[in-house]
Design an enzyme around this catalytic site. Structure first.
Site, PDB file in Angstrom:
ATOM      1  N   ASP A  90     -54.220   8.027  33.923  1.00  0.00           N
ATOM      2  CA  ASP A  90     -55.149   7.172  33.344  1.00  0.00           C
ATOM      3  C   ASP A  90     -56.307   7.843  32.269  1.00  0.00           C
ATOM      4  OD1 ASP A  90     -56.891   7.192  35.467  1.00  0.00           O
ATOM      5  OD2 ASP A  90     -57.678   5.298  34.575  1.00  0.00           O
ATOM      6  N   GLU A 138     -57.754   5.371  37.718  1.00  0.00           N
ATOM      7  CA  GLU A 138     -59.171   6.258  38.087  1.00  0.00           C
ATOM      8  C   GLU A 138     -60.318   5.918  37.506  1.00  0.00           C
ATOM      9  OE1 GLU A 138     -62.562   9.417  37.918  1.00  0.00           O
ATOM     10  OE2 GLU A 138     -61.446   8.677  36.486  1.00  0.00           O
TER      11      GLU A 138
END
Length: 488
Positions: free
Chosen positions: A77, A144
């Site tokens: 991400d 994350e």
């Protein structure tokens, strides 16, 4: 020239493909699908675990099958930040890149080199016919940036590797062996609203142009927090004039230093209000001349967006005592560096990022991200946060806490990497701890026998539209990674 023409070509071509995949945190479907398909096309055993982490198992090059297995790790991400004048849908649109001197940047948005470049490095190793390595696993976690969700969800026994090289650090020539833990903090309250006062005008008070940045890496730079700047301006207006607060909204992500804040107020004596705002804004801009040269305060009559009519519900203002209480609480809320490390020179030990503030339609909310390499110091900061908002009559709550990563002075992989770096580049790498949340701390709790180091190419201003990746550092990091894998 495009990034596909840069060297090393395998890394930059993989990074280009990653920029084509929209992947803001919590919306990783497209990048996950791409990674699974990519692994299949390259003959790599690729699958997801029960929650959505992507894992690739890469056979050793011939003759190195008995080497200790290694895990290359990064996250899929990215932080979705853009300038307010840029039209970009992070869930649909690819990231457009440009080359400026020795740097790759995006066009008014975050670049996503955090951590797309880490993925590109690992993928290039798989494709590189000259790369030599023992058994490899590539672990790509999800979400994350907003909570390290994928790392927390990883179960014991899924991975077989014994050495983990995290590719999510942001300075070439530095090897990271420790990081801060984190904690999300929230304060909320409701408030009474009152009818639009007679004889008042509606004005917009906007703070724009702050540098922003990563709330861990850049917190030491003491940049302006747009929410704090707006609170100073509102405090002066509420205390010195007859202004009344309608709403306030600043910041979009817990781990990004806020760059903009938008407020609406009613004012009766507009000349006096303009004088107050001008005075306070001038003082603030003078304070931040070096760190935030583009900081701008706009105070002007409010205009409804073209083609819309103001909703009566949005024209109600915050009851006067509540408005002042909220603004005072924002001013008092801890923000920035709380304490420097006593054991590691230059390292921030404890900090807080006043990330998001919203006062709208009867609800006041504040969200911050606390970081510390000392768990007790993080708990003490949480107590301070609670005390500030309890004194203001608000409730506090905490979530998403995780501990830091303690350095291992006897790390075998660290010794190997130091030796290889010195041999290749004629100087010792810096061994560092970082005031940011690397997934190593969480992963090490699940796999306590892992030997871990974090590294990566040089990135500047991650988590902001100024994010950029240093082109020469990518070549150095890739060459170094290849040599380390061949040496283990």
């Amino acid at each position: 020239m495009t990034i596909k023409e840069l060297q090393p070509s395998l890394v930059w071509n993989n990074f280009y493909s990653i920029t084509r995949c929209p992947r803001p945190s919590k919306h990783e479907e497209k990048i996950r699908e791409y990674l699974l398909q990519w692994g299949k096309e390259h003959g790599v055993d690729t699958f997801t675990d029960k929650t959505g982490n992507v894992i690739m198992r890469v056979p050793a090059t011939p003759g190195l099958e008995n080497r200790k297995p290694v895990i290359l790790q990064g996250h899929m991400d990215m932080v979705p930040q853009k300038n307010s004048d840029v039209k970009h849908d992070f869930e649909k649109d690819p990231i457009e890149t440009r080359i400026v001197d020795d740097w790759v940047k995006a066009c008014g948005t975050t670049l996503g080199a955090d951590n797309g470049m880490g993925l590109a490095l690992a993928m290039a190793i798989v494709e590189d016919k000259e790369a030599k390595h023992g058994p490899l696993e590539i672990l790509v976690t999800y979400d994350e940036e907003t909570g390290m969700t994928g790392a927390k969800a990883l179960e014991p026994g899924v991975l077989k590797g014994k050495i983990l090289i995290n590719l999510d650090s942001e300075t070439e020539g530095e090897l990271y062996v420790g990081c801060a833990g984190g904690l999300d903090a929230t304060a909320k309250a409701s408030y009474e609203r009152k009818e639009e006062p007679a004889g008042y005008e509606c004005w917009a008070l906007n703070v724009l142009g702050c540098q922003g940045g990563h709330s861990g890496m850049d917190i030491i730079l003491c940049r302006a927090n747009a929410n704090k700047v707006a609170a100073r301006l509102l405090y002066a207006l509420l205390k010195e004039t007859d202004a009344k607060l309608l709403d306030m909204e600043g910041g979009t992500l817990r781990n990004a230093i806020p760059r903009e804040c938008f407020c609406t107020v009613y004012v009766k004596d507009t000349k006096k209000a303009e004088t107050v705002v001008s005075r306070v804004a001038s003082a603030i801009k003078a304070e931040y001349t070096q760190t935030d040269p583009d900081l701008k305060v706009v105070f002007e009559p409010y205009k409804c967006p073209e083609g819309t009519v103001c909703d009566h519900d949005e024209c109600l203002y915050v009851e006067e005592k509540s408005a002042l209480r909220f603004v005072e609480a924002i001013l008092a809320c801890p923000d920035g560096v709380e304490r420097m490390s006593a054991s590691v020179p230059g390292l921030v030990e404890t900090s807080n990022n006043l990330a998001m503030v919203k006062i709208y339609k009867g609800v006041f909310s504040v969200h911050t991200l606390m970081r510390s390499s000392v768990d007790t110091a993080k708990a003490a900061l949480a107590d301070k946060f609670t005390s500030v908002f309890e004194l203001a009559g608000m409730e506090s709550s905490f979530a998403g806490g995780y501990s830091g990563w303690a350095p291992n002075p006897d790390s075998e992989i660290l010794a190997v990497m130091k030796k290889v770096y010195s041999s290749m580049f004629g100087k010792e790498p810096k061994v560092m701890a970082i005031h940011a949340g690397l997934e190593c701390g969480i992963l090490g709790g699940t796999y306590p026998d892992w030997d871990m180091v974090s590294m990566g190419p040089t990135l500047m201003s991650p988590h902001s539209p100024d994010e950029r990746c240093h082109i020469p550092s990518v070549q150095k990091v890739y060459d170094f990674l290849k040599e380390v894998l061949a040496t283990i």
